[in-house]
Design an enzyme around this catalytic site. Structure first.
Site, PDB file in Angstrom:
ATOM      1  N   LEU A   1       0.843  -1.197   0.000  1.00  0.00           N
ATOM      2  CA  LEU A   1       0.000   0.000   0.000  1.00  0.00           C
ATOM      3  C   LEU A   1       0.873   1.239   0.000  1.00  0.00           C
ATOM      4  O   LEU A   1       1.964   1.245   0.590  1.00  0.00           O
ATOM      5  CB  LEU A   1      -0.923   0.012   1.223  1.00  0.00           C
ATOM      6  CG  LEU A   1      -1.824  -1.203   1.409  1.00  0.00           C
ATOM      7  CD1 LEU A   1      -2.915  -0.890   2.409  1.00  0.00           C
ATOM      8  CD2 LEU A   1      -2.418  -1.676   0.099  1.00  0.00           C
TER       9      LEU A   1
ATOM     10  N   GLY B   1       1.049  -5.225   1.261  1.00  0.00           N
ATOM     11  CA  GLY B   1       0.071  -5.233   0.178  1.00  0.00           C
ATOM     12  C   GLY B   1       0.598  -5.901  -1.084  1.00  0.00           C
ATOM     13  O   GLY B   1      -0.184  -6.414  -1.895  1.00  0.00           O
TER      14      GLY B   1
ATOM     15  N   ASN C   1       3.955  -7.919   6.601  1.00  0.00           N
ATOM     16  CA  ASN C   1       4.820  -7.408   7.684  1.00  0.00           C
ATOM     17  C   ASN C   1       4.207  -6.226   8.434  1.00  0.00           C
ATOM     18  O   ASN C   1       4.916  -5.435   9.051  1.00  0.00           O
ATOM     19  CB  ASN C   1       6.172  -6.989   7.078  1.00  0.00           C
ATOM     20  CG  ASN C   1       6.028  -5.863   6.073  1.00  0.00           C
ATOM     21  OD1 ASN C   1       5.041  -5.801   5.362  1.00  0.00           O
ATOM     22  ND2 ASN C   1       6.993  -4.970   6.037  1.00  0.00           N
ATOM     23  N   GLU C   2       2.876  -6.098   8.376  1.00  0.00           N
ATOM     24  CA  GLU C   2       2.214  -4.916   8.945  1.00  0.00           C
ATOM     25  C   GLU C   2       2.620  -4.632  10.382  1.00  0.00           C
ATOM     26  O   GLU C   2       2.792  -3.477  10.770  1.00  0.00           O
ATOM     27  CB  GLU C   2       0.685  -5.070   8.865  1.00  0.00           C
ATOM     28  CG  GLU C   2       0.078  -4.735   7.510  1.00  0.00           C
ATOM     29  CD  GLU C   2       0.214  -5.841   6.482  1.00  0.00           C
ATOM     30  OE1 GLU C   2       0.888  -6.855   6.771  1.00  0.00           O
ATOM     31  OE2 GLU C   2      -0.337  -5.691   5.390  1.00  0.00           O
TER      32      GLU C   2
END
Ligand SMILES: CCCCC/C=C\C/C=C\C/C=C/C(=O)SCCNC(=O)CCNC(=O)[C@H](O)C(C)(C)COP(=O)(O)OP(=O)(O)OC[C@H]1O[C@@H](n2cnc3c(N)ncnc32)[C@H](O)[C@@H]1OP(=O)(O)O
Length: 243
Positions: free
Chosen positions: A49, A94, A118-119
């Protein structure tokens, strides 16, 4: 289809909108039955993202952005086409999600080409439909570990955990993608498409039912001062990496 949004193929609002339009065009073209998704820039499949869409904007923008992301996910996850991801670069967050919603994933064998959701490393939480997509691919336990730790898997580990279906030398990526495509296209379309729909419907329904609430959740989460600070710090770290 080659992803082309310099410098890192981040999924900006414009990019997501174009991807949906192009997918629709291809799906409406009776001559097209399959799609290989790859990057114009070897080394980076997609940085995920676009952080600039999530930083310092207003709630209406966050809502518009999240809706576009949902739209893209729904379109690609339910595509009638055979979609093969030829992953020729790093694929965090994303970028990983985009690969996971294809039908088959081939990763070029390069230790720099890591892939994963990996957020948590950014101090944010992978939304439930990112999580569902991952669970559908690698199972519950492996997803729980990968998501909590924000793991980015190098090729051999990505293959072992099932995040990708094949790892091949970089110079064999495109030819492998074409032979995989030929194998999938040998199956009658209607039977394959109905099977795909049947397998993916519960996950699609889950998002469709929660769509508006999910947008509201995202907007209130990303608007928090603490989240804005985390994202700003992360962006700064990315920029400082160069100096
Ligand atoms: C409980 C309720 C929950 C509700 C849900 C709420 C929140 C969840 C929200 C979202 C989920 C988020 C998903 C995401 O995808 S977030 C994005 C995650 N992406 C990353 O972490 C990748 C970051 N980038 C990198 O690691 C590297 O850039 C790279 C891709 C490996 C490439 O490395 P390289 O060395 O080649 O390039 P640079 O690092 O120098 O980058 C060049 C340039 O691009 C900028 N940039 C990088 N990534 C992004 C990005 N994702 N978005 C925007 N811009 C990016 C980077 O800053 C550099 O910019 P510069 O100006 O310095 O040239």
């Amino acid at each position: 289809m080659k992803l082309k949004n310099p410098p890192v193929n981040s999924l900006s609002l414009e990019m997501l909108t174009e991807l949906v339009i192009n997918l629709e065009k291809l799906e409406n073209d009776k001559a097209v039955r399959g799609l290989v998704l790859t990057s114009e820039y070897p080394g980076i499949f997609s940085a995920g993202l676009d952080l600039m869409e999530m930083c310092g904007r207003n709630p209406a923008h966050y809502a518009e952005y999240w809706k576009a992301l949902q739209e893209f996910w729904l379109k690609l996850y339910q595509s009638s086409l055979v979609v093969v991801a030829a992953i020729n670069g790093a694929s965090p967050a994303g970028g990983c999600l985009m690969s996971l919603i294809c039908d088959y994933r081939i990763l070029a064998d390069n230790p720099k080409y890591t892939i994963g959701l990996n957020e948590t490393l950014l101090g944010i939480v992978a939304p439930f439909w990112f999580k569902d997509t991952m669970v559908n691919t690698i199972g519950h336990r492996a997803s729980e570990r990968a998501l909590q730790l924000g793991l980015l898997f190098p090729p051999a580990e990505a293959l072992q955990v099932g995040l990708v279906d094949q790892v091949v030398p970089e110079d064999k990526l495109q030819s492998t993608a074409l032979s995989v495509m030929a194998q999938w296209l040998a199956i009658p379309d209607h039977a394959r498409q109905l099977t795909k729909t049947m397998m993916r419907k519960p996950t699609v329904d889950h998002l469709v039912k929660q769509r508006d609430a999910d947008i509201q959740n995202f907007v209130s989460f990303v608007s928090r001062d603490s989240i804005q600070k985390s994202l700003q710090m992360y962006l700064q770290k990315l920029r400082q990496k160069k100096s």
